[in-house]
Design a protein around this motif. Sequence first.
Motif, PDB file in Angstrom:
ATOM      1  N   ASN A   1       0.834  -1.129  -0.051  1.00 13.36           N
ATOM      2  CA  ASN A   1       0.123  -0.225  -0.023  1.00 13.36           C
ATOM      3  C   ASN A   1       0.664   1.140  -0.228  1.00 13.36           C
ATOM      4  O   ASN A   1       0.322   2.181   1.126  1.00 13.36           O
ATOM      5  CB  ASN A   1      -0.843   0.138   0.783  1.00 13.36           C
ATOM      6  CG  ASN A   1      -1.817   0.572   0.955  1.00 13.36           C
ATOM      7  OD1 ASN A   1      -2.700   1.639  -0.039  1.00 13.36           O
ATOM      8  ND2 ASN A   1      -3.035   1.528   1.712  1.00 13.36           N
TER       9      ASN A   1
ATOM     10  N   ARG B   1       3.257   1.475  -5.666  1.00 18.01           N
ATOM     11  CA  ARG B   1       1.457   0.915  -6.290  1.00 18.01           C
ATOM     12  C   ARG B   1       0.375   2.026  -6.650  1.00 18.01           C
ATOM     13  O   ARG B   1      -0.191   1.930  -7.591  1.00 18.01           O
ATOM     14  CB  ARG B   1       0.887   0.507  -4.623  1.00 18.01           C
ATOM     15  CG  ARG B   1       1.628  -0.398  -4.336  1.00 18.01           C
ATOM     16  CD  ARG B   1       1.763  -1.936  -4.755  1.00 18.01           C
ATOM     17  NE  ARG B   1       2.481  -3.133  -4.661  1.00 18.01           N
ATOM     18  CZ  ARG B   1       3.319  -3.696  -4.337  1.00 18.01           C
ATOM     19  NH1 ARG B   1       4.830  -2.788  -4.292  1.00 18.01           N
ATOM     20  NH2 ARG B   1       3.340  -4.561  -4.056  1.00 18.01           N
ATOM     21  N   TYR B   2       1.141   3.007  -6.500  1.00 18.17           N
ATOM     22  CA  TYR B   2       0.468   4.468  -7.448  1.00 18.17           C
ATOM     23  C   TYR B   2       1.560   5.160  -6.906  1.00 18.17           C
ATOM     24  O   TYR B   2       2.216   6.315  -5.521  1.00 18.17           O
ATOM     25  CB  TYR B   2      -0.373   4.826  -6.048  1.00 18.17           C
ATOM     26  CG  TYR B   2      -1.586   6.157  -6.757  1.00 18.17           C
ATOM     27  CD1 TYR B   2      -2.198   6.317  -8.070  1.00 18.17           C
ATOM     28  CD2 TYR B   2      -1.398   7.156  -5.622  1.00 18.17           C
ATOM     29  CE1 TYR B   2      -2.649   7.356  -8.485  1.00 18.17           C
ATOM     30  CE2 TYR B   2      -2.155   8.598  -6.435  1.00 18.17           C
ATOM     31  CZ  TYR B   2      -1.934   8.398  -7.733  1.00 18.17           C
ATOM     32  OH  TYR B   2      -3.011   9.397  -8.411  1.00 18.17           O
TER      33      TYR B   2
ATOM     34  N   GLN C   1       3.967  -3.794 -10.415  1.00 20.31           N
ATOM     35  CA  GLN C   1       3.317  -5.228  -9.931  1.00 20.31           C
ATOM     36  C   GLN C   1       1.950  -4.768 -11.026  1.00 20.31           C
ATOM     37  O   GLN C   1       1.436  -3.638 -10.851  1.00 20.31           O
ATOM     38  CB  GLN C   1       2.809  -4.913  -8.505  1.00 20.31           C
ATOM     39  CG  GLN C   1       4.319  -4.996  -7.212  1.00 20.31           C
ATOM     40  CD  GLN C   1       5.252  -7.016  -7.624  1.00 20.31           C
ATOM     41  OE1 GLN C   1       4.480  -7.267  -8.152  1.00 20.31           O
ATOM     42  NE2 GLN C   1       6.572  -6.551  -7.881  1.00 20.31           N
ATOM     43  N   PRO C   2       1.587  -5.155 -10.861  1.00 18.52           N
ATOM     44  CA  PRO C   2      -0.215  -5.811 -11.309  1.00 18.52           C
ATOM     45  C   PRO C   2      -1.280  -5.535 -11.187  1.00 18.52           C
ATOM     46  O   PRO C   2      -1.175  -5.319  -9.785  1.00 18.52           O
ATOM     47  CB  PRO C   2      -0.257  -7.242 -11.809  1.00 18.52           C
ATOM     48  CG  PRO C   2       0.980  -7.745 -12.261  1.00 18.52           C
ATOM     49  CD  PRO C   2       1.544  -7.572 -10.593  1.00 18.52           C
ATOM     50  N   GLY C   3      -2.271  -4.420 -11.100  1.00 20.92           N
ATOM     51  CA  GLY C   3      -2.259  -3.410 -10.554  1.00 20.92           C
ATOM     52  C   GLY C   3      -2.287  -2.060  -9.741  1.00 20.92           C
ATOM     53  O   GLY C   3      -2.665  -1.311  -9.705  1.00 20.92           O
ATOM     54  N   ALA C   4      -0.399  -1.650 -10.067  1.00 20.56           N
ATOM     55  CA  ALA C   4       0.035  -0.415  -9.906  1.00 20.56           C
ATOM     56  C   ALA C   4      -0.942   0.504 -11.226  1.00 20.56           C
ATOM     57  O   ALA C   4      -0.916   0.265 -11.789  1.00 20.56           O
ATOM     58  CB  ALA C   4       1.022  -0.232  -9.866  1.00 20.56           C
ATOM     59  N   SER C   5      -0.544   1.414 -10.345  1.00 16.97           N
ATOM     60  CA  SER C   5      -1.477   3.053 -11.336  1.00 16.97           C
ATOM     61  C   SER C   5      -0.144   4.175 -11.059  1.00 16.97           C
ATOM     62  O   SER C   5       0.153   4.614 -10.098  1.00 16.97           O
ATOM     63  CB  SER C   5      -2.573   4.077 -10.920  1.00 16.97           C
ATOM     64  OG  SER C   5      -3.104   4.309 -11.476  1.00 16.97           O
TER      65      SER C   5
ATOM     66  N   GLY D   1      -1.038  -5.253 -16.887  1.00 21.48           N
ATOM     67  CA  GLY D   1      -1.472  -4.861 -15.635  1.00 21.48           C
ATOM     68  C   GLY D   1      -0.789  -3.676 -14.855  1.00 21.48           C
ATOM     69  O   GLY D   1      -2.149  -2.917 -13.496  1.00 21.48           O
ATOM     70  N   VAL D   2      -0.254  -2.264 -15.303  1.00 23.37           N
ATOM     71  CA  VAL D   2      -0.062  -1.944 -14.416  1.00 23.37           C
ATOM     72  C   VAL D   2      -0.875  -0.463 -15.985  1.00 23.37           C
ATOM     73  O   VAL D   2      -0.366  -0.469 -17.381  1.00 23.37           O
ATOM     74  CB  VAL D   2       1.584  -1.078 -15.514  1.00 23.37           C
ATOM     75  CG1 VAL D   2       1.885   0.237 -14.255  1.00 23.37           C
ATOM     76  CG2 VAL D   2       2.184  -2.594 -13.767  1.00 23.37           C
ATOM     77  N   SER D   3      -1.328   0.317 -14.584  1.00 25.35           N
ATOM     78  CA  SER D   3      -2.190   1.578 -15.399  1.00 25.35           C
ATOM     79  C   SER D   3      -0.661   3.233 -15.879  1.00 25.35           C
ATOM     80  O   SER D   3      -0.044   2.850 -14.801  1.00 25.35           O
ATOM     81  CB  SER D   3      -3.261   2.024 -14.601  1.00 25.35           C
ATOM     82  OG  SER D   3      -3.910   3.465 -15.691  1.00 25.35           O
TER      83      SER D   3
ATOM     84  N   GLN E   1       1.922  -3.293 -21.835  1.00 26.92           N
ATOM     85  CA  GLN E   1       1.314  -2.416 -21.697  1.00 26.92           C
ATOM     86  C   GLN E   1       1.033  -1.577 -22.338  1.00 26.92           C
ATOM     87  O   GLN E   1       2.585  -0.446 -22.303  1.00 26.92           O
ATOM     88  CB  GLN E   1       0.903  -2.313 -20.402  1.00 26.92           C
ATOM     89  CG  GLN E   1      -0.134  -1.834 -19.686  1.00 26.92           C
ATOM     90  CD  GLN E   1      -1.794  -2.677 -19.888  1.00 26.92           C
ATOM     91  OE1 GLN E   1      -2.109  -3.882 -20.030  1.00 26.92           O
ATOM     92  NE2 GLN E   1      -2.324  -2.300 -20.119  1.00 26.92           N
TER      93      GLN E   1
END
Length: 520
Positions: free
Chosen positions: A341, A377-378, A409-413, A442-444, A466
């Motif tokens: 987090n 993660r963000y 990590q996948p889901g990271a933005s 999965g990375v935005s 991606q």
Amino acid sequence: RQNKFYVNDEYITGDVFTTSVGNDANSGIPSAPLLTLTAAYNKAQAGDTIFVDAGYYQTNTDITLNKSITFLGTNYQISPKDPSNPLQVNPARLTESVVVNHKFIIAANDIRIKGFYFDPASKTQIQQTVTTNDFDNIEIEKNQFSITSNTTLINITGKQITPLVTVNYSINDNRFIKEFGTGGTTISINAIDAVQINNNVFTTNNLYFNNARIQNGISVGNLAGDVVISNNKGYQQNFFINALSAKKTTITFNTADDCNRFVFAGSSNVNPNEIEITDNIITNPKSNGGPVLSYARSNGTNLSSPNIAKIERNIITLNGTGLTAVAQSLIAPTLDAASANTQVYIRNNKLTITGDFSSLSSPVSYVSAIRFLTNSRYALVENNEMEFTATNYGSSNKFGIGIIHSGLQPGASFDFLNNKFSGFPTSVGIQGSTGFGQLPNGVSLNINNNSFTGDVMSINNGTTGQSANASCNWYGSAAAQNFISKLTLPTVDIVPWLTNGTDNDAATGFQPVPNSCDGY
């Protein structure tokens, strides 16, 4: 009873508090002062004040302060810093109360030490090593400290228990002067909560002293709680601030000049932490290979609240002229994969890389404005101004923002919004293990409303993994054919881009005219 005790040496020159020379057989009143600090301390009771007059007080006997005492030197009301040039001594200072080779050991609450000149020889001057008891309300203020060895001058360790019970320590308005080539650490704080380190100066005995730098101006170590480091000035330090493992660290309104690195701020404990590095001015950083301003987080596995780093409104100017090595980056958040987090906010900074790089031992050495968002993660990088005007540099690895794909990590933005880039070989680069690109699935990554002017490559996603969303940016022209001519692809997909590059606001960053994202 008598609650004020006066000390004088064997001379009356420059005296402020007393009217005669000291003698330990005296009672300790202004007309009959004591001769030594030890004698005054032994006579005093908790809550008393000891006034130490101008002169030299040299002893090999340390004083363990196991009762609440206030020590006041002649300058307890006068700052040691020249108002017109804080790196120099204040000419308004009175004749100093000079403490030579004498250590104060904190072992009680409510200790105050103000207005002295400390000549340490090779001793720590103010120390706390009793880690089984908790103390609070310690003030170290308006002193001058001469640095003549590698010994830590102020070395404070509290009771190592969670939650922290050693609290309220203030190190304020002091001046630390390196006299000759020394390393070491000037201030070290461990296991203390509610710490204020404010308005101090860390300098040398002249502005052109180029021997060994102080290793750490301020070091905040294990288990520290809430620490505020503000309005300090550092000159020719290695790490000006090395702030590790505090629960919350605020580093704000400091000025660093000619330091190798400004701050390394991070934490290796499991509990969430928050770091704010804001409104600092860093000029002429030299390099020991590391970034100028860095945040590191590892093993923060407690999910009760996020790990947050806010790096905002700082001004960093790196001039590579004459350097044989440059920093890896001006700002570098580095995160461990185990840290959960994590949120990184890099906003409203002004970052400049300039100078003649021809003296670098490796001209292709990389230097970026912002680099190493690994394992975030963000991350929000917003309203920054990044400018590259260096000459005679190798073209590779010079980023406005560089992302290292390893560990993402996948889901990271990631959001890179409303930034001004100017003159970079690559304004935004995603760098994989075998070249550019390879942004993991999965990375935005959103790159929007930025200005790219005078760059060689605006956004390099190389071999795409991606895709990045890079719509609504300004590329220096409203004409589609000018934009397309920069590309060598066989086919081009044009997504919406800005057709008006006018900055609509004087604030830091890039604020284009509203509703100007109408290219297609």
